[in-house]
Structures are given as structure tokens and as C-alpha cells.
Design a protein around this motif. Structure first.
Motif, short mmCIF file in Angstrom:
data_model
loop_
_atom_site.label_atom_id
_atom_site.label_comp_id
_atom_site.label_asym_id
_atom_site.label_seq_id
_atom_site.Cartn_x
_atom_site.Cartn_y
_atom_site.Cartn_z
N ILE A 110 -7.27 5.87 -10.77
CA ILE A 110 -7.57 4.49 -10.39
C ILE A 110 -8.39 4.47 -9.10
CG2 ILE A 110 -6.51 2.37 -9.51
CD1 ILE A 110 -4.23 2.87 -11.54
N SER A 111 -8.01 5.30 -8.15
CA SER A 111 -8.75 5.38 -6.89
C SER A 111 -10.19 5.83 -7.13
CB SER A 111 -8.04 6.35 -5.94
OG SER A 111 -8.77 6.52 -4.76
N LEU A 112 -10.38 6.82 -7.99
CA LEU A 112 -11.72 7.31 -8.32
C LEU A 112 -12.58 6.20 -8.92
CD1 LEU A 112 -12.58 10.62 -10.17
CD2 LEU A 112 -13.39 8.47 -11.08
N VAL A 113 -12.00 5.44 -9.84
CA VAL A 113 -12.76 4.39 -10.52
C VAL A 113 -13.17 3.30 -9.54
CG1 VAL A 113 -12.57 2.53 -12.21
CG2 VAL A 113 -11.82 4.83 -12.81
N LEU A 121 -5.55 -3.56 -20.97
CA LEU A 121 -6.36 -3.45 -19.76
C LEU A 121 -5.52 -3.87 -18.55
CD1 LEU A 121 -9.64 -4.98 -21.17
CD2 LEU A 121 -9.31 -2.60 -20.56
N LYS A 122 -5.51 -3.02 -17.55
CA LYS A 122 -4.72 -3.28 -16.34
C LYS A 122 -5.66 -3.60 -15.19
CE LYS A 122 -1.75 -0.92 -12.99
NZ LYS A 122 -1.10 0.36 -12.64
N GLN A 123 -5.38 -4.69 -14.49
CA GLN A 123 -6.22 -5.04 -13.34
C GLN A 123 -5.90 -4.09 -12.17
OE1 GLN A 123 -5.73 -8.27 -10.29
NE2 GLN A 123 -7.19 -9.32 -11.63
N VAL A 124 -6.96 -3.53 -11.58
CA VAL A 124 -6.79 -2.65 -10.43
C VAL A 124 -7.51 -3.19 -9.19
CG1 VAL A 124 -6.42 -0.59 -11.82
CG2 VAL A 124 -8.76 -1.21 -11.17
N PHE A 147 -8.75 -0.68 -0.36
CA PHE A 147 -10.12 -0.20 -0.54
C PHE A 147 -11.18 -1.09 0.09
CE2 PHE A 147 -7.60 1.44 -4.09
CZ PHE A 147 -7.90 2.79 -4.02
N ASN A 148 -10.82 -2.24 0.63
CA ASN A 148 -11.83 -3.15 1.17
C ASN A 148 -12.61 -2.54 2.33
OD1 ASN A 148 -12.01 -5.41 -0.47
ND2 ASN A 148 -10.32 -6.47 0.54
#
Length: 703
Positions: free
Chosen positions: A394-397, A523-526, A534-535
Motif C-alpha cells: 500500500i505504501s509503495l502504491v 476495492l479498498k480505499q487507501v 503521506f501528505n
């Protein structure tokens, strides 16, 4: 039957053969009707009435010739498609759907059914004939079959040959520009195909690696050919000198290549083919990952599907399952002898399907293509930390999309300028990820047009092929397309409003029925779910906003010399040590270098990546002692502060001009009054207005 024929004759305006008492007999009261957006009333199960006489409903004019309505699935138990559980079938509606006059059944049974529709089934009829979402699938190409299945499950309306009237959603197979669209939603972003090309993606990630090297260590070390070939040779030589035990392998990928076309491995930079078509076909060379995770002694990669639902605000979803695509020969670390064995080193499905060892399987746990969830189950049974693996993916995406969004915003404002009609966009992306032996995910590439085929070709005899369904593909891809459509459903808000109204009216009013029960979203919202984490990485989004502000001409993606000088002047970046002549030299040097790289010669000027380089140079000049990301953040704050001050000054000056004009012409009392209260929303939108509130009166006097 004779009576029914007579009634039909009356509808067409012929002489009535029915007694007046029968024609004027009172009918059972009808339930209240709601008005639909297309002008037709919902809930009227039978024909319309005019002046006490039943009128035949008009044929729908929406469908162009040759565009039949999507055939609905046949539910179990013989229930007609489109009817919710417990809902009565309405024969007249079926006749209208086919556009046939008088298609409903006649006789006592048909009349009884219509009567029930008017009296007891009014609410159910209203729900059954809710306006359906319309989808133009004429450009869907290879994703067509999966799209058709998804639309049948949702009971939406497909137009496979296009439509004269606007559709709610346009499904394109290749790019945003497959058709001219002025409304609705389209499943492509302008510029996405260009942004995920191997060179452009490498440049975008490399810029983020300069700012945040630790956060962007999931992308292999890369060089761009042919322009960086000397740099590549020098760096490899230097690394080998510092570590004699380092014996790297490199993989060369043509920029515009796909499906494994043109990819090859080398052990030494001198083996790279720089002759022939390379100058006209640039490439990326990357350090090859020699220690991948193996399953059944085979190398594999993961294709994950990611939905970019919106750019502003940024909204990202990840599919909970994906595909694992296997090589077809047991893996060995690269040597000079096995470098050419593509079935061992390259995981591309389009290559390995031609191997004699490729296994088509209907089981998600076996074969040369499996579900990613089956791999996770296997890893979990071995004690691997699957939750951490998902967190890393998830972090990579999110980080990759953050790297792509600045330039995507520039493309978006070029194709869909603010204030002009245009569609909104969403897109399904294919992320190709390789797991290392220590379960660290590495990004291989991003695909703007991931294959959504749910069948594969099987050779029956030499040169004779047939398409065979692929259950593994269908399981994953249909869910991704269907749930993407559910998330972008344009009528979702309308249905929520109707449900809220119904709840306010009381429990007697039944809620409108939706499509048949569907599984929960795959589909999961990330993002923005994890936005707080991540902002801080979104510095270049703010740089892109500055760039777009000074581009000036709508519909362009490049900044001219006048716009660059205006940026420097308005942000007060010039001084005695950095004159406007130095500004011009900086602009010319950087723009010339980027244009020499072959970056979009269609229009002259400075592209966003060149502007970012110039911005970095300015930040390093102004804030010398800070790390690069702090230099850039400080310069962004500085620019935004001065631009906000300039905007407020213009606003206050404009207000002063209006007030002076009002004082000169006091007789215009009927016009709008521009008081300070009328401007307060605009003042509130100025992000840094509070920083310079003390000198506001002084600026007002200067005006």
C-alpha cells in the motif's frame, strides 16, 4: 379478447365500440407518482391515460438504431431480470424495453397483472424503473467481455455501438482521447499513458528519490539511454571499484515496449546495444533483482489493480486480490550462459504463454497464473508477516501515485481547462510488483492499460485457435471493473437522497430497490484514508500548482519565458545576487537541455520537470544549509506567502475601486452592493492572509 381489441382501437383514435358507461367507469385510485429526470413518470405500470382514454407509451428515443438494450441475466427461479426479490413482474415494461407496441400480454391475466402493478405494486414498479446508468462501451476493446458481465450484474444499460445522446460513463480501451467527450465520466486520465512510460516513470520516481531517498527505495536504480549512458558506465565502474565482490546484472527495457518486447539482460555496460534503432527508441536500464522470492522454484511477479478515482482531491483504491504470473522454467541467478533464457528471468505473461511448460489451470492455487491471495495464504502458512507485506505494498502504491500526480494535473488542466465543459476522469492502473527474498516489494512498472481479458487463446490445430475462458482472470478482473463502476456510479448520491427522503417520510414508505445483492467491494480505499502518513511527500503537487498558475494560456503544458519571469517577479525571488538577466540564463539553459532530450517538441517552452529542476536550483541558492526537501518546502512556503499577499492586494485594490465608483455615482442604488461582507469568502480562501493583516490598511491607502 374482443374487448381488448376495441380498447386498442380507441387508443389509436378510432370510433369507440365500447359503451360510454364502460369508458367512463371509475378506476381504482393510483398511488402518487414521482417524476423522473427524463420526463417520464415512474410507477405507472400500464399505459398512460389522456382524457380518460388509455394511451400507448411513446417509444424511447434514446437508443440509436443498431444499439439494442443489454440483455439481462436470467435469475434463478425464473424471476424476470430487473425485478427485485418480492417485486412483481411488469409485462408492459418489458414490451416498452423492446420498443414494440402492445407487447404486453392481453386477456384477463395481462389486465390483472397491470392492475396489480397500478394498485399494489406502485412502489415496487417505481423502484424497478429507476433511470439506469448508461455506459458507452464502443471503445472498450479487450476489456469488453469483463465489462459486459459487470454491467449485467449491476443491471446498467450498455450502448455497444455508441449513442447520440450523452452517456453517464464512457469506457475507453486505450486512452482519454479515444473519442471527443464533453460530459459524464471517462475511465482514462489525459496524459496517463505518457506518464507511466518507462522513462517518464523513472524520471518522476528519481525526482522523489532526490527529495526522499529512504521513502522511495522500492524502485531499482535506473539510467536513461542513450543520454545517460556515459553516466551509467562511470557509476558502474565506481561501484565495482568500491566493492569488488559486486557482480551486477542489468535489464534493458525499451521506453515504448510492452508485453516483454525488446527486453534483454546484460552483465556489463559494454554489452548494451547502442547501435541501430536505440537513438530513435530510448530505453531504461535498471539493476536486475537477482534474489527474488520463489514459489515452486519459479520466479513470479504480482499484477495489482489500483483505481485512481480522483486527482483533486486525491482518491486511491487498491484491489484486495490480484494475479501472480509465473515464469515457466526454474529460476537460477543470472550468468553469462543463462542470460538469454527469457522463460526463466522474465515474468511477462505474453512471453511465457508461448512456453511448452505453461500451465492453464482453473484452480487459483496452481498453474502459471494464480491469484495473489493464494500466494499470501501460502506465505502465511510458512509464518510470513502478511499484514506487513500488505502495508508495504500500500505504501509503495501511494508513493508512486504521489510521484505521478504533479504532471497528471498539468495534463488535466491542458485537456480539461477549468471553467470549460468536460468529463471527470477515473482510471484502473496495473502495478507490476516483484517480491524479494526478504518479502520487500519492488516496483517494476505501472501499466496505464492493464489487460482485462478474461479468456486465453488455445491452439486446436496448427494455425487454428479458439478463445477459452480463464476462471482465474474472470474472478479477479470482473470484480475490479464491477466495483470500479459501483464507486463512480453517478446516481449513487441521488439514491442516497431518495433514501434519506423516504426515511424522513416514515417507515411506511419502502426504500427503492437496487440491483440484485452484490458482494462487498473488492476495492479498498487507501487515500485519503492514510493521508496523514503521506501528505508530507506531496511537495511537488504544490510546485505544479505554481507552474499551472503561470503557464498563462489554457490548453498548454509548457511555460514560456515571460511566464517564468512573472513567476520570479511575483514571488520576489530576484535580488542583487540574482538579477533578471540571470533568470533568463537559467530558463534558457534548463529548457534547452530538456528539449534536447526529446521531451515533447510539439510546443516550445519549459515543461514541468524542467520547472522543477529550476525550482530546486532556486531553493538551493536561497536556503543553502538545509536538506533538499526542506529547501524546497521553504521556497514553496515563501512563494505561496508572496502570491497570497499579491492576491489580497489585488482584491483590496479592486474593492477600493468599486467603492470609489459607488461614491462618484451614488444614484445606482438598484445594482448589487459590493460590501466587505460579500468579499469575506474570497478573503478566507487566501491561505496566508493572516500573516500580513497588520499592514492591510497601508496597502489600501496606496491604492
Amino acid at each position: 379478447m374482443a374487448e381488448s381489441a376495441t380498447v386498442r382501437h380507441c387508443r389509436r383514435g378510432g370510433a369507440s365500440g365500447v359503451p360510454a358507461s364502460r369508458r367512463l367507469a371509475p378506476r381504482a385510485p393510483r398511488p402518487p407518482l414521482r417524476s423522473h429526470g427524463n420526463g417520464r413518470r415512474a410507477g405507472a405500470a400500464g399505459p398512460r391515460r389522456r382524457g380518460g382514454v388509455e394511451m400507448e407509451p411513446a417509444r424511447e428515443a434514446e437508443e440509436p438504431p443498431g444499439s439494442p438494450a443489454l440483455p439481462a441475466e436470467e435469475p434463478q427461479g425464473g424471476q424476470p431480470a430487473g425485478a427485485s426479490p418480492g417485486e412483481e413482474a411488469l409485462p408492459a415494461a418489458a414490451g416498452r424495453e423492446r420498443g414494440v407496441r402492445g407487447a404486453g400480454p392481453q386477456g384477463p391475466g395481462g389486465r390483472a397483472a397491470r392492475g396489480r402493478g397500478r394498485r399494489g405494486g406502485g412502489e415496487s414498479g417505481r423502484a424497478g424503473r429507476r433511470p439506469r446508468v448508461t455506459v458507452d462501451s464502443s471503445k472498450a476493446k479487450t476489456s469488453l467481455e469483463a465489462l459486459k458481465i459487470s454491467l449485467r450484474q449491476l443491471r446498467w444499460r450498455e450502448f455497444p455501438l455508441g449513442r447520440r445522446l450523452p452517456c453517464d460513463i464512457y469506457w475507453h480501451g486505450v486512452s482519454f482521447h479515444d473519442n471527443d467527450i464533453f460530459s459524464g465520466q471517462v475511465n482514462k486520465f489525459p496524459g496517463m499513458t505518457e506518464m507511466v512510460r518507462k522513462i517518464t516513470l523513472s524520471r518522476a520516481v528519481r525526482t522523489m528519490q532526490d527529495l526522499f531517498p529512504l521513502e522511495y527505495n522500492f524502485y531499482p536504480r535506473s539510467w536513461i539511454l542513450p543520454e545517460e549512458f556515459p553516466l551509467f558506465v562511470d557509476e558502474v565502474r565506481m561501484l565495482k571499484d568500491s566493492d569488488p565482490s559486486w557482480k551486477p546484472t542489468f535489464i534493458v527495457k525499451p521506453d515504448g515496449g510492452c508485453q516483454g518486447d525488446g527486453i534483454y539482460l546484460v552483465k556489463d555496460p559494454s554489452d548494451i546495444r547502442l547501435t541501430g534503432a536505440i537513438p530513435s527508441r530510448p530505453a531504461v536500464v535498471q539493476e536486475y533483482i537477482c534474489k527474488p522470492l520463489l514459489v515452486d522454484k519459479l520466479k513470479f511477479d504480482i499484477r495489482l489493480y489500483v483505481l485512481l478515482k480522483s486527482l483533486e482531491p486525491l482518491e486511491i483504491y487498491i484491489a484486495k486480490d490480484g494475479l501472480s504470473r509465473f515464469c515457466t522454467e526454474p529460476y537460477q541467478e543470472p550468468t553469462l550462459k543463462n542470460l538469454h533464457q527469457v522463460f526463466m528471468h522474465l515474468t511477462n505473461y505474453s512471453l511465457n504463454i508461448h512456453s511448452g511448460n505453461f500451465i492453464h489451470s482453473d484452480d487459483a492455487n496452481t498453474g502459471s497464473k494464480r491469484t495473489f491471495s493464494s500466494i499470501l495464504c501460502r506465505l502465511s502458512s510458512r509464518g510470513a508477516d502478511v499484514k506487513k507485506l500488505w502495508s508495504d505494498i500500500i505504501s509503495l502504491v501511494i508513493k508512486t501515485i504521489i510521484a505521478l500526480t504533479p504532471e497528471l494535473k498539468v495534463y488535466y488542466q491542458s485537456d480539461i481547462p477549468a471553467g470549460k465543459p468536460g468529463p471527470t476522469c477515473f482510471q484502473i492502473l496495473g502495478f507490476d510488483i516483484l517480491l524479494m527474498k526478504n518479502l520487500k516489494p519492488m516496483l517494476l512498472e505501472v501499466n496505464a492499460n492493464p489487460s482485462m481479458r478474461i479468456e486465453h487463446e488455445q491452439e486446436l490445430s496448427p494455425g487454428v485457435f479458439e478463445n477459452v475462458p480463464s476462471p482465474v482472470d474472470e474472478e479477479v478482473k470482473v470484480a475490479v471493473i464491477r466495483d470500479t463502476l459501483r464507486l463512480v456510479d453517478p446516481q449513487k448520491k441521488k439514491r442516497k437522497d431518495v433514501q434519506c427522503q423516504a426515511l424522513e417520510q416514515g417507515p411506511e414508505e419502502p426504500l427503492p430497490a437496487g440491483p440484485a445483492a452484490l458482494p462487498s467491494l473488492c476495492l479498498k480505499q487507501v487515500f485519503p484514508k492514510y493521508a496523514k502518513q503521506f501528505n508530507y511527500l506531496r511537495l511537488l503537487d504544490r510546485v505544479a500548482v505554481l507552474f499551472i498558475r503561470f503557464v498563462g494560456v489554457k490548453g498548454t503544458t509548457k511555460l514560456g519565458p515571460t511566464g517564468f519571469r512573472t513567476f520570479i517577479r511575483n514571488c520576489k525571488l530576484s535580488n542583487s545576487n540574482f538579477s533578471m538577466a540571470s533568470v533568463d540564463i537559467l530558463y534558457i539553459d534548463i529548457t534547452r537541455r530538456w528539449n534536447s532530450m526529446g521531451i515533447d517538441h510539439k510546443e516550445s517552452g519549459m515543461c514541468l520537470q524542467a520547472f522543477i529542476e529550476a525550482f530546486f536550483c532556486l531553493a538551493q541558492k536561497k536556503y543553502k544549509s538545509l536538506p533538499l526537501h526542506e529547501q524546497v518546502a521553504s521556497l514553496i512556503d515563501f512563494c505561496e506567502y508572496h502570491l497570497a499577499a499579491l492576491d489580497e492586494k489585488r482584491l483590496v485594490c479592486g474593492r477600493g475601486v468599486v467603492e470609489r465608483r459607488s461614491a462618484v455615482v451614488p444614484c445606482q442604488t438598484d445594482g448589487p452592493h459590493l460590501t466587505p461582507a460579500a468579499h469575506s469568502p474570497l478573503l478566507n480562501r487566501t491561505a496566508t492572509a493572516g500573516k500580513f493583516a497588520d499592514d492591510r490598511n497601508h496597502r489600501y491607502e496606496q491604492c
